[in-house]
Design an enzyme around this catalytic site. Structure first.
Site, PDB file in Angstrom:
ATOM      1  N   LYS A  68       0.834  -1.202   0.000  1.00  0.00           N
ATOM      2  CA  LYS A  68       0.000   0.000   0.000  1.00  0.00           C
ATOM      3  C   LYS A  68       0.877   1.264   0.000  1.00  0.00           C
ATOM      4  O   LYS A  68       2.095   1.182   0.200  1.00  0.00           O
ATOM      5  CB  LYS A  68      -0.922  -0.035   1.234  1.00  0.00           C
ATOM      6  CG  LYS A  68      -1.880  -1.240   1.249  1.00  0.00           C
ATOM      7  CD  LYS A  68      -2.766  -1.198   2.496  1.00  0.00           C
ATOM      8  CE  LYS A  68      -3.622  -2.457   2.609  1.00  0.00           C
ATOM      9  NZ  LYS A  68      -4.506  -2.410   3.808  1.00  0.00           N
ATOM     10  N   TYR A 116     -12.163  -3.099  -2.847  1.00  0.00           N
ATOM     11  CA  TYR A 116     -12.672  -3.148  -1.472  1.00  0.00           C
ATOM     12  C   TYR A 116     -14.193  -3.235  -1.417  1.00  0.00           C
ATOM     13  O   TYR A 116     -14.785  -2.906  -0.395  1.00  0.00           O
ATOM     14  CB  TYR A 116     -12.164  -1.934  -0.689  1.00  0.00           C
ATOM     15  CG  TYR A 116     -10.727  -2.072  -0.226  1.00  0.00           C
ATOM     16  CD1 TYR A 116     -10.324  -3.165   0.549  1.00  0.00           C
ATOM     17  CD2 TYR A 116      -9.771  -1.107  -0.524  1.00  0.00           C
ATOM     18  CE1 TYR A 116      -9.015  -3.301   0.986  1.00  0.00           C
ATOM     19  CE2 TYR A 116      -8.459  -1.233  -0.077  1.00  0.00           C
ATOM     20  CZ  TYR A 116      -8.086  -2.328   0.674  1.00  0.00           C
ATOM     21  OH  TYR A 116      -6.786  -2.447   1.122  1.00  0.00           O
ATOM     22  N   PHE A 131     -15.263   2.720   7.672  1.00  0.00           N
ATOM     23  CA  PHE A 131     -13.905   3.098   7.262  1.00  0.00           C
ATOM     24  C   PHE A 131     -13.706   3.053   5.757  1.00  0.00           C
ATOM     25  O   PHE A 131     -12.621   3.393   5.263  1.00  0.00           O
ATOM     26  CB  PHE A 131     -12.863   2.206   7.963  1.00  0.00           C
ATOM     27  CG  PHE A 131     -13.037   0.724   7.742  1.00  0.00           C
ATOM     28  CD1 PHE A 131     -12.599   0.111   6.570  1.00  0.00           C
ATOM     29  CD2 PHE A 131     -13.633  -0.074   8.708  1.00  0.00           C
ATOM     30  CE1 PHE A 131     -12.751  -1.245   6.355  1.00  0.00           C
ATOM     31  CE2 PHE A 131     -13.791  -1.443   8.509  1.00  0.00           C
ATOM     32  CZ  PHE A 131     -13.346  -2.028   7.321  1.00  0.00           C
ATOM     33  N   ARG A 149      -0.742 -14.670   4.054  1.00  0.00           N
ATOM     34  CA  ARG A 149      -1.509 -14.003   5.110  1.00  0.00           C
ATOM     35  C   ARG A 149      -0.785 -14.111   6.455  1.00  0.00           C
ATOM     36  O   ARG A 149      -0.812 -13.172   7.258  1.00  0.00           O
ATOM     37  CB  ARG A 149      -2.913 -14.618   5.224  1.00  0.00           C
ATOM     38  CG  ARG A 149      -3.816 -14.359   4.031  1.00  0.00           C
ATOM     39  CD  ARG A 149      -4.482 -13.019   4.050  1.00  0.00           C
ATOM     40  NE  ARG A 149      -5.387 -12.840   5.168  1.00  0.00           N
ATOM     41  CZ  ARG A 149      -6.181 -11.779   5.322  1.00  0.00           C
ATOM     42  NH1 ARG A 149      -6.179 -10.805   4.416  1.00  0.00           N
ATOM     43  NH2 ARG A 149      -6.962 -11.669   6.365  1.00  0.00           N
ATOM     44  N   THR A 197      -4.666  -7.990  10.867  1.00  0.00           N
ATOM     45  CA  THR A 197      -5.103  -6.732  10.245  1.00  0.00           C
ATOM     46  C   THR A 197      -4.629  -5.506  11.034  1.00  0.00           C
ATOM     47  O   THR A 197      -4.130  -4.541  10.447  1.00  0.00           O
ATOM     48  CB  THR A 197      -6.643  -6.716  10.126  1.00  0.00           C
ATOM     49  OG1 THR A 197      -7.045  -7.850   9.354  1.00  0.00           O
ATOM     50  CG2 THR A 197      -7.141  -5.448   9.461  1.00  0.00           C
ATOM     51  N   ARG A 230       3.301  -6.748   9.231  1.00  0.00           N
ATOM     52  CA  ARG A 230       2.562  -5.730   9.988  1.00  0.00           C
ATOM     53  C   ARG A 230       3.063  -5.655  11.432  1.00  0.00           C
ATOM     54  O   ARG A 230       3.113  -4.569  12.022  1.00  0.00           O
ATOM     55  CB  ARG A 230       1.065  -6.027   9.943  1.00  0.00           C
ATOM     56  CG  ARG A 230       0.446  -5.762   8.560  1.00  0.00           C
ATOM     57  CD  ARG A 230      -0.955  -6.322   8.480  1.00  0.00           C
ATOM     58  NE  ARG A 230      -1.639  -5.967   7.242  1.00  0.00           N
ATOM     59  CZ  ARG A 230      -2.789  -6.511   6.849  1.00  0.00           C
ATOM     60  NH1 ARG A 230      -3.376  -7.444   7.609  1.00  0.00           N
ATOM     61  NH2 ARG A 230      -3.356  -6.143   5.715  1.00  0.00           N
ATOM     62  N   ASN A 261      -1.542  -0.299   7.438  1.00  0.00           N
ATOM     63  CA  ASN A 261      -1.018  -1.643   7.722  1.00  0.00           C
ATOM     64  C   ASN A 261      -0.230  -2.235   6.559  1.00  0.00           C
ATOM     65  O   ASN A 261      -0.058  -3.457   6.467  1.00  0.00           O
ATOM     66  CB  ASN A 261      -2.125  -2.571   8.242  1.00  0.00           C
ATOM     67  CG  ASN A 261      -3.201  -2.828   7.212  1.00  0.00           C
ATOM     68  OD1 ASN A 261      -3.102  -2.379   6.069  1.00  0.00           O
ATOM     69  ND2 ASN A 261      -4.226  -3.574   7.610  1.00  0.00           N
ATOM     70  N   HIS A 300      -1.690  -5.507   1.454  1.00  0.00           N
ATOM     71  CA  HIS A 300      -2.917  -6.280   1.287  1.00  0.00           C
ATOM     72  C   HIS A 300      -2.561  -7.684   0.812  1.00  0.00           C
ATOM     73  O   HIS A 300      -1.646  -7.853   0.013  1.00  0.00           O
ATOM     74  CB  HIS A 300      -3.817  -5.623   0.225  1.00  0.00           C
ATOM     75  CG  HIS A 300      -4.922  -6.534  -0.212  1.00  0.00           C
ATOM     76  ND1 HIS A 300      -6.106  -6.648   0.478  1.00  0.00           N
ATOM     77  CD2 HIS A 300      -4.999  -7.439  -1.232  1.00  0.00           C
ATOM     78  CE1 HIS A 300      -6.874  -7.561  -0.113  1.00  0.00           C
ATOM     79  NE2 HIS A 300      -6.227  -8.053  -1.150  1.00  0.00           N
ATOM     80  N   GLU A 338      -9.225 -10.940  -7.385  1.00  0.00           N
ATOM     81  CA  GLU A 338      -8.309  -9.793  -7.283  1.00  0.00           C
ATOM     82  C   GLU A 338      -7.220  -9.847  -8.359  1.00  0.00           C
ATOM     83  O   GLU A 338      -6.850  -8.811  -8.922  1.00  0.00           O
ATOM     84  CB  GLU A 338      -7.717  -9.725  -5.871  1.00  0.00           C
ATOM     85  CG  GLU A 338      -8.779  -9.330  -4.849  1.00  0.00           C
ATOM     86  CD  GLU A 338      -8.382  -9.528  -3.390  1.00  0.00           C
ATOM     87  OE1 GLU A 338      -7.227  -9.913  -3.114  1.00  0.00           O
ATOM     88  OE2 GLU A 338      -9.247  -9.291  -2.520  1.00  0.00           O
TER      89      GLU A 338
HETATM   90  P1  DAT Z   1      -7.089  -7.435   5.831  1.00  0.00           P
HETATM   91  O1  DAT Z   1      -6.386  -6.329   5.072  1.00  0.00           O
HETATM   92  O2  DAT Z   1      -6.225  -7.973   6.956  1.00  0.00           O
HETATM   93  O3  DAT Z   1      -7.625  -8.521   4.930  1.00  0.00           O
HETATM   94  P2  DAT Z   1      -9.837  -6.504   6.080  1.00  0.00           P
HETATM   95  O4  DAT Z   1     -10.099  -7.174   4.769  1.00  0.00           O
HETATM   96  O5  DAT Z   1     -10.746  -6.843   7.211  1.00  0.00           O
HETATM   97  O6  DAT Z   1      -8.330  -6.754   6.575  1.00  0.00           O
HETATM   98  O7  DAT Z   1      -9.888  -4.928   5.900  1.00  0.00           O
HETATM   99  C1  DAT Z   1      -9.334  -4.331   4.745  1.00  0.00           C
HETATM  100  C2  DAT Z   1      -8.580  -3.104   5.157  1.00  0.00           C
HETATM  101  O8  DAT Z   1      -9.474  -2.150   5.695  1.00  0.00           O
HETATM  102  C3  DAT Z   1      -7.531  -3.342   6.255  1.00  0.00           C
HETATM  103  O9  DAT Z   1      -6.307  -3.816   5.744  1.00  0.00           O
HETATM  104  C4  DAT Z   1      -7.425  -1.986   6.860  1.00  0.00           C
HETATM  105  C5  DAT Z   1      -8.840  -1.428   6.742  1.00  0.00           C
HETATM  106  N1  DAT Z   1      -9.592  -1.651   7.982  1.00  0.00           N
HETATM  107  C6  DAT Z   1     -10.116  -2.817   8.408  1.00  0.00           C
HETATM  108  N2  DAT Z   1     -10.742  -2.676   9.586  1.00  0.00           N
HETATM  109  C7  DAT Z   1     -10.613  -1.362   9.897  1.00  0.00           C
HETATM  110  C8  DAT Z   1     -11.030  -0.563  10.986  1.00  0.00           C
HETATM  111  N3  DAT Z   1     -11.729  -1.072  11.993  1.00  0.00           N
HETATM  112  N4  DAT Z   1     -10.705   0.749  10.977  1.00  0.00           N
HETATM  113  C9  DAT Z   1     -10.003   1.291   9.968  1.00  0.00           C
HETATM  114  N5  DAT Z   1      -9.570   0.591   8.896  1.00  0.00           N
HETATM  115  C10 DAT Z   1      -9.875  -0.713   8.858  1.00  0.00           C
HETATM  116 MG    MG Z   2      -9.120  -8.468   3.529  1.00  0.00          MG
END
Ligand code: DAT
Ligand code: MG
Length: 149
Positions: free
Chosen positions: A9, A49, A57, A85, A91, A102, A112, A115, A126
């Protein structure tokens, strides 16, 4: 062989962690089959997303991922989706184990660093969202017999 989509990212790019992150996947034994630096459009970000579009968010996430260059990658190897992963970590970087990307380099969920696809269906989706077929390179490293019996 299994493939996954990973993206460094804008924070990972700005913090000069591209080499470090690629190195971790490379030295694990996974094979890079697609790589490009992308200025992400809002359209691509929103598609990528899509699963989070109702979350509070989501707007911030789209703003962030479109804020600077992203390194889009496809990696290949047995079990690469789940293994990547684990290499990435939880996350929220504050919950991510030391030794993960991370866990070693991040302090907040909105920054973080990377992705990674979370399942075979999302990996397929994706990869085709981010890469054209002809951008992916089919090759086999000469060290393969030293990685797989
Ligand atoms: P990951 O990237 O570990 O697969 P995710 O798919 O649940 O996590 O979420 C996608 C992204 O969204 C994550 O990398 C960061 C952001 N995100 C997730 N939960 C969040 C939160 N509670 N507040 C802010 N950003 C968040
Ligand atoms: Mg995810």
């Amino acid at each position: 062989m299994e493939r996954t989509f990973l993206a460094i990212k804008p924070d990972g790019v700005q913090r000069a962690l591209i080499g470090e992150i690629i190195s971790r996947l490379e030295s694990k034994g996974f094979t890079l089959v697609g790589l490009k630096l992308v200025k992400v459009s809002r359209e691509l970000a929103e598609k990528h997303y899509d699963v989070h579009k109702e979350r509070p968010f989501f707007p911030g996430l789209v703003d962030f991922i479109t804020s600077g260059p992203v390194v889009a990658m496809v990696w290949e190897g047995d079990g690469v989706i789940a293994s990547a992963r684990k290499i990435i970590g939880a996350t929220n970087p504050l919950n991510a184990e030391p030794g993960t990307i991370r866990g070693d380099f991040g302090v907040s969920v909105g920054r973080n660093l990377i992705h990674g696809s979370d399942a075979p269906e999302t990996a397929t989706r994706e990869i085709s969202l981010w890469f054209k077929d002809e951008e992916l390179v089919n090759w086999q490293p000469t060290i393969t017999p030293w990685l797989y019996e």
